[in-house]
Design a protein around this motif. Structure first.
Motif, PDB file in Angstrom:
ATOM      1  N   UNK A   1       0.851  -1.199   0.000  1.00  0.00           N
ATOM      2  CA  UNK A   1       0.000   0.000   0.000  1.00  0.00           C
ATOM      3  C   UNK A   1       0.886   1.248   0.000  1.00  0.00           C
ATOM      4  N   UNK A   2       0.559   2.183  -0.851  1.00  0.00           N
ATOM      5  CA  UNK A   2       1.333   3.419  -0.952  1.00  0.00           C
ATOM      6  C   UNK A   2       1.154   4.253   0.320  1.00  0.00           C
ATOM      7  N   UNK A   3       2.230   4.901   0.832  1.00  0.00           N
ATOM      8  CA  UNK A   3       2.090   5.744   2.021  1.00  0.00           C
ATOM      9  C   UNK A   3       1.016   6.816   1.815  1.00  0.00           C
ATOM     10  N   UNK A   4       0.322   7.151   2.886  1.00  0.00           N
ATOM     11  CA  UNK A   4      -0.723   8.172   2.839  1.00  0.00           C
ATOM     12  C   UNK A   4      -0.357   9.306   3.797  1.00  0.00           C
ATOM     13  N   UNK A   5      -0.917  10.499   3.601  1.00  0.00           N
ATOM     14  CA  UNK A   5      -0.595  11.641   4.475  1.00  0.00           C
ATOM     15  C   UNK A   5      -1.395  11.615   5.768  1.00  0.00           C
ATOM     16  N   UNK A   6      -1.221  10.562   6.565  1.00  0.00           N
ATOM     17  CA  UNK A   6      -1.960  10.423   7.815  1.00  0.00           C
ATOM     18  C   UNK A   6      -1.257   9.422   8.708  1.00  0.00           C
ATOM     19  N   UNK A   7      -1.304   9.665  10.032  1.00  0.00           N
ATOM     20  CA  UNK A   7      -0.777   8.707  10.996  1.00  0.00           C
ATOM     21  C   UNK A   7      -1.895   7.901  11.645  1.00  0.00           C
ATOM     22  N   UNK A   8      -3.131   8.152  11.261  1.00  0.00           N
ATOM     23  CA  UNK A   8      -4.256   7.404  11.810  1.00  0.00           C
ATOM     24  C   UNK A   8      -4.324   6.015  11.186  1.00  0.00           C
ATOM     25  N   UNK A   9      -4.895   5.078  11.929  1.00  0.00           N
ATOM     26  CA  UNK A   9      -5.143   3.743  11.399  1.00  0.00           C
ATOM     27  C   UNK A   9      -6.611   3.689  10.981  1.00  0.00           C
ATOM     28  N   UNK A  10      -6.856   3.919   9.731  1.00  0.00           N
ATOM     29  CA  UNK A  10      -8.220   4.027   9.246  1.00  0.00           C
ATOM     30  C   UNK A  10      -8.870   2.652   9.106  1.00  0.00           C
ATOM     31  N   UNK A  11     -10.127   2.608   9.474  1.00  0.00           N
ATOM     32  CA  UNK A  11     -10.907   1.396   9.263  1.00  0.00           C
ATOM     33  C   UNK A  11     -10.931   1.092   7.762  1.00  0.00           C
ATOM     34  N   UNK A  12     -10.757  -0.162   7.427  1.00  0.00           N
ATOM     35  CA  UNK A  12     -10.759  -0.522   6.007  1.00  0.00           C
ATOM     36  C   UNK A  12     -12.177  -0.383   5.454  1.00  0.00           C
ATOM     37  N   UNK A  13     -12.325   0.447   4.428  1.00  0.00           N
ATOM     38  CA  UNK A  13     -13.626   0.678   3.776  1.00  0.00           C
ATOM     39  C   UNK A  13     -13.458   0.406   2.287  1.00  0.00           C
ATOM     40  N   UNK A  14     -13.637  -0.844   1.847  1.00  0.00           N
ATOM     41  CA  UNK A  14     -13.357  -1.204   0.454  1.00  0.00           C
ATOM     42  C   UNK A  14     -14.148  -0.361  -0.545  1.00  0.00           C
ATOM     43  N   UNK A  15     -13.467   0.067  -1.573  1.00  0.00           N
ATOM     44  CA  UNK A  15     -14.107   0.809  -2.655  1.00  0.00           C
ATOM     45  C   UNK A  15     -14.863  -0.176  -3.543  1.00  0.00           C
ATOM     46  N   UNK A  16     -16.070   0.188  -3.921  1.00  0.00           N
ATOM     47  CA  UNK A  16     -16.890  -0.691  -4.758  1.00  0.00           C
ATOM     48  C   UNK A  16     -16.742  -0.379  -6.238  1.00  0.00           C
ATOM     49  N   UNK A  17     -16.662   0.896  -6.570  1.00  0.00           N
ATOM     50  CA  UNK A  17     -16.595   1.278  -7.986  1.00  0.00           C
ATOM     51  C   UNK A  17     -15.603   2.417  -8.188  1.00  0.00           C
ATOM     52  N   UNK A  18     -15.005   2.450  -9.386  1.00  0.00           N
ATOM     53  CA  UNK A  18     -14.142   3.552  -9.808  1.00  0.00           C
ATOM     54  C   UNK A  18     -14.524   3.929 -11.234  1.00  0.00           C
ATOM     55  N   UNK A  19     -14.787   5.212 -11.422  1.00  0.00           N
ATOM     56  CA  UNK A  19     -15.073   5.721 -12.759  1.00  0.00           C
ATOM     57  C   UNK A  19     -14.060   6.811 -13.095  1.00  0.00           C
ATOM     58  N   UNK A  20     -13.554   6.751 -14.322  1.00  0.00           N
ATOM     59  CA  UNK A  20     -12.570   7.755 -14.748  1.00  0.00           C
ATOM     60  C   UNK A  20     -13.080   8.491 -15.976  1.00  0.00           C
ATOM     61  N   UNK A  21     -13.004   9.807 -15.917  1.00  0.00           N
ATOM     62  CA  UNK A  21     -13.357  10.652 -17.051  1.00  0.00           C
ATOM     63  C   UNK A  21     -12.187  11.605 -17.282  1.00  0.00           C
ATOM     64  N   UNK A  22     -11.253  11.173 -18.076  1.00  0.00           N
ATOM     65  CA  UNK A  22     -10.039  11.956 -18.286  1.00  0.00           C
ATOM     66  C   UNK A  22      -9.218  12.002 -17.003  1.00  0.00           C
ATOM     67  N   UNK A  23      -9.011  13.189 -16.467  1.00  0.00           N
ATOM     68  CA  UNK A  23      -8.227  13.343 -15.237  1.00  0.00           C
ATOM     69  C   UNK A  23      -9.091  13.321 -13.979  1.00  0.00           C
ATOM     70  N   UNK A  24     -10.389  13.135 -14.130  1.00  0.00           N
ATOM     71  CA  UNK A  24     -11.305  13.148 -12.984  1.00  0.00           C
ATOM     72  C   UNK A  24     -11.670  11.713 -12.620  1.00  0.00           C
TER      73      UNK A  24
END
Length: 419
Positions: free
Chosen positions: A1-24
């Motif tokens: 997993x890539x480092x993130x800008x946080x020291x918190x241990x976040x609850x795992x919340x799996x992503x269900x969908x990803x949509x890409x429209x160019x750079x968005x």
């Protein structure tokens, strides 16, 4: 997993969908939550994060350029992103969900301010302070109340001169002033402030002479054997709302007409110009500049001055109204913290020739108090076995407030995901 800008241990919340429209890129979760972001933001908050400091390392000119995002998809519940440069990142879905939920905003984790009147809060919310130096759950509960109510008291703390500095060290850096770091409040022969007399003090806030007055003030009672000298508190949020609703002309004058505030001391010369009710920039907390001993001169045309003085009389009357003001007597071992820019405090007169009233105090900036509370409530901090000691003596913290405890273990998951 890539480092993130946080020291918190976040609850795992799996992503269900990803949509890409160019750079968005738009992310979706199973419960319906969604988050839309730009590829540049994903690049600087993943590829550009230092794993030790959790801070960004990429100059804006070196970010992946527009049009270089070539892939964004779900990878085992996380977000996988790829750029034409060959750079790749797998971003923690729990952290991304925390951003989607607004957990990164300044008000998150500290609670919303709760305005109060004397009927809501007949005395300061109080906590058993005998273990505040040893038990972080007590500290968290007390600071949590302090940040929402604006006022909270510890009882049964040690009556030593060093206690104030020891407790401040558990919170954050002391904000110095012309009174020093930790200062003493008691009647003296040659006082350097009206606080160091036996005179009554009207409802006020400290150091309006500063561009940014101290955020929080703490007063610890070491000794009190005088008759009188009761402490008075009123919530500035409730006072301002009363003025806005029922005294609109006074409210307008108090929020727009400016005064010069100046510290008068042989070795100091602090000055600032502002209205008495200072809302500052958008999103800034309320700052009341209400200390008449250091209000030097009107900074307005002469024709506005009569209504400025009339408005101040109205302000004073409301601030001293029994509907808004609560009164309590400092007992040895009491330590009261309050939002210095929000809470109006005052004191009844007492005879300094009979008995002794001695307080030790300090200021700590708002940023540092809120920072400490956020760390105490950071996801992943294990609860201490003495969490029950945080139960207040006369008040109940917000039920939505989580109980914080001991520090997390020194070894952290680089991705910030709770095991």
């Amino acid at each position: 997993m890539t480092p993130i800008p946080s020291f918190a241990r976040h609850e795992r919340r799996p992503i269900a969908t990803v949509e890409r429209d160019g750079d968005v890129v738009t992310l979706g979760w199973a419960d319906g939550a969604s988050f839309t972001c730009l590829s540049e933001w994903l690049h600087e908050q993943s590829i550009g994060i230092d794993p030790s400091t959790r801070e960004g390392t990429v100059e804006p000119s070196d970010l992946a350029p527009p049009g270089s995002l070539v892939g964004a998809f779900v990878d085992d519940g996380a977000l996988r992103v790829e750029w034409a440069t060959g750079e790749r990142a797998t971003v923690d879905p729990g952290w991304l969900r925390s951003i989607a939920d607004g957990d990164h905003l300044p008000g998150s984790g500290v609670g919303r301010p709760r305005p109060w009147t004397a009927s809501d809060l007949p005395e300061p919310p109080s906590f058993d302070g005998s273990r505040v130096l040893d038990d972080e759950s007590v500290l968290e509960a007390w600071l949590g109340e302090l940040c929402t109510t604006g006022l909270a008291r510890l009882r049964s703390t040690p009556t030593t001169d060093d206690l104030m500095a020891e407790l401040a060290a558990r919170i954050g850096p002391i904000r110095g002033s012309n009174f020093g770091g930790v200062f003493t409040v008691e009647s003296v022969v040659e006082p350097d402030s009206t606080a160091n007399t036996g005179r009554a003090l009207g409802q006020h806030t400290d150091l309006p002479t500063r561009e940014t007055p101290p955020g929080f003030q703490f007063l610890h009672c070491v000794e009190n054997t005088v008759a009188g000298g009761a402490s008075r508190m009123a919530d500035g949020l409730a006072v301002v709302e009363e003025l806005r609703s029922n005294h609109p002309e006074a409210h307008e004058a108090l929020t727009t007409l400016e005064w010069v505030f100046a510290n008068r001391a042989p070795d100091g010369d602090h000055r600032w110009v502002a209205p008495l009710i200072d809302h500052g920039a958008t999103g800034s907390p309320l700052t009341l500049r209400a200390f008449y001993p250091v209000r030097l001169a009107p900074h307005m045309p002469i024709e506005d001055q009569p209504r400025a003085y009339a408005a101040m009389r109205t302000f004073s009357a409301v601030a001293h109204d029994a509907r808004f003001m609560i009164t309590s007597v400092f007992e040895p071992g009491d330590l009261v913290g309050f939002d210095n820019r929000r809470i109006l405090h005052g004191r009844d007169a007492f005879d300094p020739g009979v008995g002794r009233r001695r307080l030790r105090g300090c200021y700590i900036d708002r940023d540092d108090v809120l920072s400490r509370l956020r760390v105490l409530r950071r996801p992943g901090r294990a609860a201490t076995p003495t969490a029950a000691a945080a139960a207040p003596a006369t008040a109940t913290p917000d039920p939505a407030t989580p109980v914080a405890g001991a520090p997390p273990p020194p070894t952290r998951s680089i991705g910030g995901v709770a095991p």
